[in-house]
Scaffold this motif. Sequence first.
Motif, PDB file in Angstrom:
ATOM      1  N   MET A 366       0.826  -1.211   0.000  1.00 52.53           N
ATOM      2  CA  MET A 366       0.000   0.000   0.000  1.00 52.53           C
ATOM      3  C   MET A 366       0.860   1.261   0.000  1.00 52.53           C
ATOM      4  O   MET A 366       0.412   2.326  -0.414  1.00 52.53           O
ATOM      5  CB  MET A 366      -0.915   0.020   1.233  1.00 52.53           C
ATOM      6  CG  MET A 366      -2.056  -0.952   1.192  1.00 52.53           C
ATOM      7  SD  MET A 366      -3.216  -0.578  -0.132  1.00 52.53           S
ATOM      8  CE  MET A 366      -4.099  -2.139  -0.195  1.00 52.53           C
ATOM      9  N   GLN A 367       2.070   1.151   0.502  1.00 46.68           N
ATOM     10  CA  GLN A 367       2.991   2.296   0.599  1.00 46.68           C
ATOM     11  C   GLN A 367       2.309   3.468   1.298  1.00 46.68           C
ATOM     12  O   GLN A 367       2.381   4.616   0.867  1.00 46.68           O
ATOM     13  CB  GLN A 367       3.493   2.686  -0.790  1.00 46.68           C
ATOM     14  CG  GLN A 367       4.301   1.581  -1.457  1.00 46.68           C
ATOM     15  CD  GLN A 367       4.889   1.984  -2.795  1.00 46.68           C
ATOM     16  OE1 GLN A 367       4.892   3.154  -3.166  1.00 46.68           O
ATOM     17  NE2 GLN A 367       5.377   1.000  -3.532  1.00 46.68           N
ATOM     18  N   ASN A 368       1.647   3.126   2.400  1.00 46.74           N
ATOM     19  CA  ASN A 368       0.953   4.111   3.227  1.00 46.74           C
ATOM     20  C   ASN A 368       1.599   4.074   4.604  1.00 46.74           C
ATOM     21  O   ASN A 368       1.484   3.081   5.330  1.00 46.74           O
ATOM     22  CB  ASN A 368      -0.536   3.759   3.301  1.00 46.74           C
ATOM     23  CG  ASN A 368      -1.343   4.736   4.133  1.00 46.74           C
ATOM     24  OD1 ASN A 368      -0.838   5.376   5.047  1.00 46.74           O
ATOM     25  ND2 ASN A 368      -2.626   4.840   3.822  1.00 46.74           N
ATOM     26  N   SER A 369       2.278   5.137   4.970  1.00 46.77           N
ATOM     27  CA  SER A 369       3.021   5.157   6.235  1.00 46.77           C
ATOM     28  C   SER A 369       2.112   5.107   7.451  1.00 46.77           C
ATOM     29  O   SER A 369       2.569   4.829   8.563  1.00 46.77           O
ATOM     30  CB  SER A 369       3.901   6.405   6.295  1.00 46.77           C
ATOM     31  OG  SER A 369       3.115   7.584   6.290  1.00 46.77           O
ATOM     32  N   ARG A 582      -7.621  -2.063 -10.189  1.00 48.56           N
ATOM     33  CA  ARG A 582      -8.818  -1.865 -10.999  1.00 48.56           C
ATOM     34  C   ARG A 582      -8.700  -0.598 -11.840  1.00 48.56           C
ATOM     35  O   ARG A 582      -9.143  -0.562 -12.992  1.00 48.56           O
ATOM     36  CB  ARG A 582     -10.055  -1.778 -10.084  1.00 48.56           C
ATOM     37  CG  ARG A 582     -11.351  -1.484 -10.807  1.00 48.56           C
ATOM     38  CD  ARG A 582     -11.690  -2.529 -11.857  1.00 48.56           C
ATOM     39  NE  ARG A 582     -12.108  -3.796 -11.269  1.00 48.56           N
ATOM     40  CZ  ARG A 582     -12.154  -4.938 -11.924  1.00 48.56           C
ATOM     41  NH1 ARG A 582     -11.775  -4.994 -13.193  1.00 48.56           N
ATOM     42  NH2 ARG A 582     -12.546  -6.057 -11.333  1.00 48.56           N
ATOM     43  N   LEU A 583      -8.051   0.431 -11.293  1.00 40.52           N
ATOM     44  CA  LEU A 583      -7.867   1.681 -12.034  1.00 40.52           C
ATOM     45  C   LEU A 583      -6.436   1.824 -12.551  1.00 40.52           C
ATOM     46  O   LEU A 583      -6.054   2.878 -13.035  1.00 40.52           O
ATOM     47  CB  LEU A 583      -8.226   2.885 -11.154  1.00 40.52           C
ATOM     48  CG  LEU A 583      -9.643   2.889 -10.567  1.00 40.52           C
ATOM     49  CD1 LEU A 583      -9.878   4.164  -9.776  1.00 40.52           C
ATOM     50  CD2 LEU A 583     -10.691   2.743 -11.665  1.00 40.52           C
ATOM     51  N   GLY A 584      -5.647   0.755 -12.434  1.00 41.47           N
ATOM     52  CA  GLY A 584      -4.306   0.775 -12.990  1.00 41.47           C
ATOM     53  C   GLY A 584      -3.186   0.897 -11.981  1.00 41.47           C
ATOM     54  O   GLY A 584      -2.022   0.872 -12.341  1.00 41.47           O
ATOM     55  N   ARG A 585      -3.543   1.050 -10.683  1.00 42.95           N
ATOM     56  CA  ARG A 585      -2.538   1.148  -9.632  1.00 42.95           C
ATOM     57  C   ARG A 585      -2.925   0.252  -8.465  1.00 42.95           C
ATOM     58  O   ARG A 585      -4.111  -0.050  -8.271  1.00 42.95           O
ATOM     59  CB  ARG A 585      -2.391   2.593  -9.141  1.00 42.95           C
ATOM     60  CG  ARG A 585      -1.884   3.554 -10.209  1.00 42.95           C
ATOM     61  CD  ARG A 585      -1.639   4.920  -9.591  1.00 42.95           C
ATOM     62  NE  ARG A 585      -1.292   5.911 -10.608  1.00 42.95           N
ATOM     63  CZ  ARG A 585      -1.046   7.186 -10.337  1.00 42.95           C
ATOM     64  NH1 ARG A 585      -1.112   7.614  -9.070  1.00 42.95           N
ATOM     65  NH2 ARG A 585      -0.739   8.039 -11.297  1.00 42.95           N
ATOM     66  N   PHE A 586      -1.910  -0.137  -7.675  1.00 39.62           N
ATOM     67  CA  PHE A 586      -2.175  -1.017  -6.550  1.00 39.62           C
ATOM     68  C   PHE A 586      -3.206  -0.403  -5.609  1.00 39.62           C
ATOM     69  O   PHE A 586      -4.148  -1.067  -5.183  1.00 39.62           O
ATOM     70  CB  PHE A 586      -0.871  -1.296  -5.787  1.00 39.62           C
ATOM     71  CG  PHE A 586      -0.989  -2.417  -4.790  1.00 39.62           C
ATOM     72  CD1 PHE A 586      -0.706  -3.723  -5.161  1.00 39.62           C
ATOM     73  CD2 PHE A 586      -1.383  -2.173  -3.486  1.00 39.62           C
ATOM     74  CE1 PHE A 586      -0.823  -4.764  -4.254  1.00 39.62           C
ATOM     75  CE2 PHE A 586      -1.500  -3.201  -2.569  1.00 39.62           C
ATOM     76  CZ  PHE A 586      -1.226  -4.510  -2.954  1.00 39.62           C
ATOM     77  N   SER A 587      -3.038   0.861  -5.288  1.00 43.64           N
ATOM     78  CA  SER A 587      -4.000   1.559  -4.437  1.00 43.64           C
ATOM     79  C   SER A 587      -4.493   2.803  -5.152  1.00 43.64           C
ATOM     80  O   SER A 587      -3.697   3.595  -5.663  1.00 43.64           O
ATOM     81  CB  SER A 587      -3.365   1.951  -3.103  1.00 43.64           C
ATOM     82  OG  SER A 587      -4.209   2.821  -2.379  1.00 43.64           O
TER      83      SER A 587
END
Length: 780
Positions: A366-369, A582-587
């Motif tokens: 997710m690369q969400n800190s 779904r929209l082209g990116r992991f998140s």
Amino acid sequence: MGVIRSVLWKSLNCHQVYGANTNVGKTIISTAICGSLRRKFPDSKIWYLKPVSTGPLTEADDCHVGNFVSDIQADCLYQFDEPVSPHIAAKQSTGNVPSDSELLQSIWSKLSQYADDAPGWALVETAGGVHSPGPSGTSQADLFRPIRLPTILVGDSNLGGISSSISAFESLHARGYDTNLVILFANDRYKNHEYLIEYFSKREVTALSIPAPPEWQPDGGDRQRMTEYYDKLSETGAMEQALGILKTKHEDRIENLASMASRASSVIWYPFSQHTSISAATITTIDSAYGDHFQTLTSTPENSRDPLLNATFDGSASWWTQGLGHGNVELSQAASYAAGRFGHVMFAGAVHEPALTLAESLLANMQNSRLSRVFYSDNGSTGIEVAIKMALRASAVRNGWDVSVKDLEVIGLKGSYHGDTIGAMDCSEPSVYNEKVGWYSGRGYWFEYPTVRMVDGSWIVEIPEALKQELGSSSQYASVSEIFNLSGRQSEPLGQRYRTYIKKVITNLVKDDKRKFGALILEPVVLGAGGMILIDPLFQKLLVDVVRESRDIFGSGGRSHTPTDWTGLPVIFDEVFTGLYRLGRFSSASFIGVEPDISVHAKLLTGGLIPLCATLASGSIFESFLSPEKSDALLHGHSYTAHAVGCTVAQASINSMLVMERNHVWDDFKAEWQDSKGPEIWSMWSREFVEKLSYDPTIEGVIGLGSVLAITLKDSAGSGYTSSISQDLQSRLARGKYREWNIHSRVLGNVIYLMSSLTSTKQNLREIEEFVESCISKAL
């Protein structure tokens, strides 16, 4: 189009012969079946087809069958001279080597010719064992799966044959084949045939043994001995029983398919459906699915020679769950492994490898800190219930409110949809989905917002009429990438107006109206069930920013202690639809440059195979539930929480998607949308196609993003979920092209949408685009 239908004709009883191994006697048994058919059904036509053969022509299997069965057509599609595995023979060949799709198309074409000349029987014999490779190197079990012929498995009664026979059956079974009959030679030395007959009977599969053929002798009398062997075999009870089984299985399958819609209409309560408009005639009967397509029962076959199954493009991605293709072997094997290793095991206070691995993988990618915890539930709606419980508790605890307070509300967007459980419904404004549910009590304020779509070749940020006084007029952009260039757009006058407007509304709600809010909940980028609406990403970003900056407005305790603590309100992103490529990116959060405090993921999480949801939360949210009191815990759970099968499949799904991105699988799609004016925004639907639709006078606007295509049709009677304008177009797509394939689609009022999977081919999507264009021009 390269789309192959499953094989089924009423007039042609067709089976595929697989072997448990090489040299188990497939051709001898095929010959015996064909000879018995000729004897029992003298007026029927009989065909034998060998798709791929290796070795000298004089020793070819089709020649053997033709030599010993009179009045039969025996064909071979691709013959390679070297007597080795097809993939090696193909490499050494100087002739035509077919791709998988070409080979399947050749088989389909040949069987179609047989069906045109039916009634009759056809046997399609494979080469070697179940997993022997075809010319391209693809395992035959996977290579022939798209046509999904019912199978006859030739077992191995020799030493070691029990294991290979069972393994072959399980390989076919796991891929969705129907094994109608197992047949093998009697072996008095090892008695393996007796064990296998009993083994398969317990699995309701008939296994028969027949006498072994005479051994070859160097006296030149081999042909005479084989002729006598086949003649005697055709009169045995075992062969009589075999033919009866094949005939009955074929007839029962057709009868069952023909009656399913009628039976379903009387016992099934369908979701999102008004049953006054449902009948047997409106129900789609699905026999199987593979890749991007269902195999559906043809509604009106003109005669017995017409194919009974049609390839139907799964245009709704099976309600947005499908991402890696139906019948995906990697996902099926992952599920099988986990079911065999764990089944389902209790999760509360325990851990197993699949759940832990998946949680660590989700948090890392997710690369969400902010996110540090994963809570598992069973679907998107319940995942949202969990998220709301988390957020409201966090707000109450930090602000010192009574945790049982009943007047807490959420802030969201008009037209949002977060699921059909009571709590999830309360997070959306009154709508057709909830207004007739007695317990619904919509608790929130829902912002009006600017939308994005392509109109007449330009991308428009459209300001709704009600906001034009506050925000000004609509804006026009040359590309969608420009609209997602948020760092540049924030400083523009429109960005400043967004910020001012949002702050004003929030202040009025809290200060003047004395309303108390506990969460901000958004579907990032695109509203799904609300109408496939692309929201101006800048508006969403600034809505989050203003909420987080308004810590003194929402509550006295809304201050953070660390950079990853929530401020103002906990921010929930409902990525059930838009997340995981779904929209082209992991998140999808990355599109608007926001790290939510809580993020909900389902749908593509398991690649379209099995239900599972993960609600990810920050440390500061998690800490709100820490207390010496058990009653302060997050008392939410499901009997199948973190079920090992779902977690294992989800990890396999995520791994597949990450590998596709690393291997640049989507680069050809991205190249069409390349633009230097902003970040990389792309669609699997072609830029030319989307632009062409935007000029159509009957279309109000169109968007293409990732795998999503949404077409908004003009409706003079008004837009919205209750509009029926798109139903004619939906019907035309369903009727199909040349009776060869059609498109299953779902509509949301005046919006009709299509979704590809992440594995869709460019060739297939371009042909679908052409068909959609033709249907639009005829329908409206």
